[in-house]
Motif scaffolding. Sequence first.
Motif, short mmCIF file in Angstrom:
data_model
loop_
_atom_site.label_atom_id
_atom_site.label_comp_id
_atom_site.label_asym_id
_atom_site.label_seq_id
_atom_site.Cartn_x
_atom_site.Cartn_y
_atom_site.Cartn_z
N GLU A 119 -0.25 -8.26 -1.39
CA GLU A 119 0.84 -8.09 -0.41
C GLU A 119 2.20 -8.01 -1.11
O GLU A 119 3.04 -7.19 -0.76
CB GLU A 119 0.85 -9.26 0.58
CG GLU A 119 -0.30 -9.29 1.53
CD GLU A 119 -0.01 -8.59 2.85
OE1 GLU A 119 1.12 -8.09 3.04
OE2 GLU A 119 -0.93 -8.57 3.67
N LEU A 126 1.65 -1.02 2.24
CA LEU A 126 0.93 -1.65 3.35
C LEU A 126 1.75 -1.63 4.64
O LEU A 126 1.18 -1.52 5.73
CB LEU A 126 0.54 -3.08 2.97
CG LEU A 126 -0.50 -3.19 1.87
CD1 LEU A 126 -0.57 -4.62 1.33
CD2 LEU A 126 -1.86 -2.72 2.36
N ARG A 134 -3.95 -1.71 8.14
CA ARG A 134 -3.49 -2.66 7.12
C ARG A 134 -4.57 -3.71 6.84
O ARG A 134 -4.86 -4.01 5.70
CB ARG A 134 -2.19 -3.33 7.57
CG ARG A 134 -1.62 -4.29 6.55
CD ARG A 134 -0.41 -5.03 7.14
NE ARG A 134 0.15 -5.91 6.16
CZ ARG A 134 1.28 -5.72 5.50
NH1 ARG A 134 1.99 -4.64 5.73
NH2 ARG A 134 1.70 -6.59 4.62
N THR A 137 -7.45 -2.05 4.99
CA THR A 137 -7.04 -1.71 3.63
C THR A 137 -6.94 -2.97 2.77
O THR A 137 -7.38 -2.97 1.61
CB THR A 137 -5.70 -0.94 3.63
OG1 THR A 137 -5.88 0.26 4.41
CG2 THR A 137 -5.26 -0.57 2.22
N MET A 138 -6.38 -4.03 3.33
CA MET A 138 -6.31 -5.29 2.59
C MET A 138 -7.70 -5.80 2.22
O MET A 138 -7.93 -6.26 1.11
CB MET A 138 -5.57 -6.36 3.40
CG MET A 138 -4.07 -6.33 3.25
SD MET A 138 -3.51 -6.60 1.55
CE MET A 138 -4.14 -8.24 1.25
#
Length: 177
Positions: A119, A126, A134, A137-138
């Motif tokens: 992050e 992001l 998000r 993807t994280m």
Amino acid sequence: MIVEALLTLLDEGHLQPTATRIAERAGISQRLIYHHFGDLEALYRAAAERQAERMAAMVQHIPSELPFEERVARFVLERSRVLERMTPVRRASLLQEPFSPALRRARAAFNQLSEDRIEAVFGRELDRLDQEQRSTTMAALAAAGGWACWDALRSTGRTIEQARAAMLLTYTRLLAG
């Protein structure tokens, strides 16, 4: 001395060192291990804390204002170094984790730090995603930069450079959109 002895034995590939072996490596009596730690769970907790310190010392600030290509290259280089360095201890931890709340908490804390790091370094990329994208993807970034993926690459014969290239490709594709 006791914690360092345990970590050294793990680094050397001894996956389940006995209290006797730890004491020998530390140059103390086995009784002193239990005097200082009470039980092996307390020793594992201390070792996990020390390992976290060792890994944290390898992390360098990556300025968020750097171009994406430089940030991702720095992140992948740093991450691959951390993962490679932690491999012997992580392999040993896998054997003890089912029986050790301290090791399970240490793994969860490491995973959270890893996500926080992603992050911090890639917030700009992001932030362009909607909440669902998000989150997905994280999850993909955390998996691709996690030890299990690294070990899968390395244990199938890939060199550090090849594993690093795979991680770089994955991060670039996931973040560059």
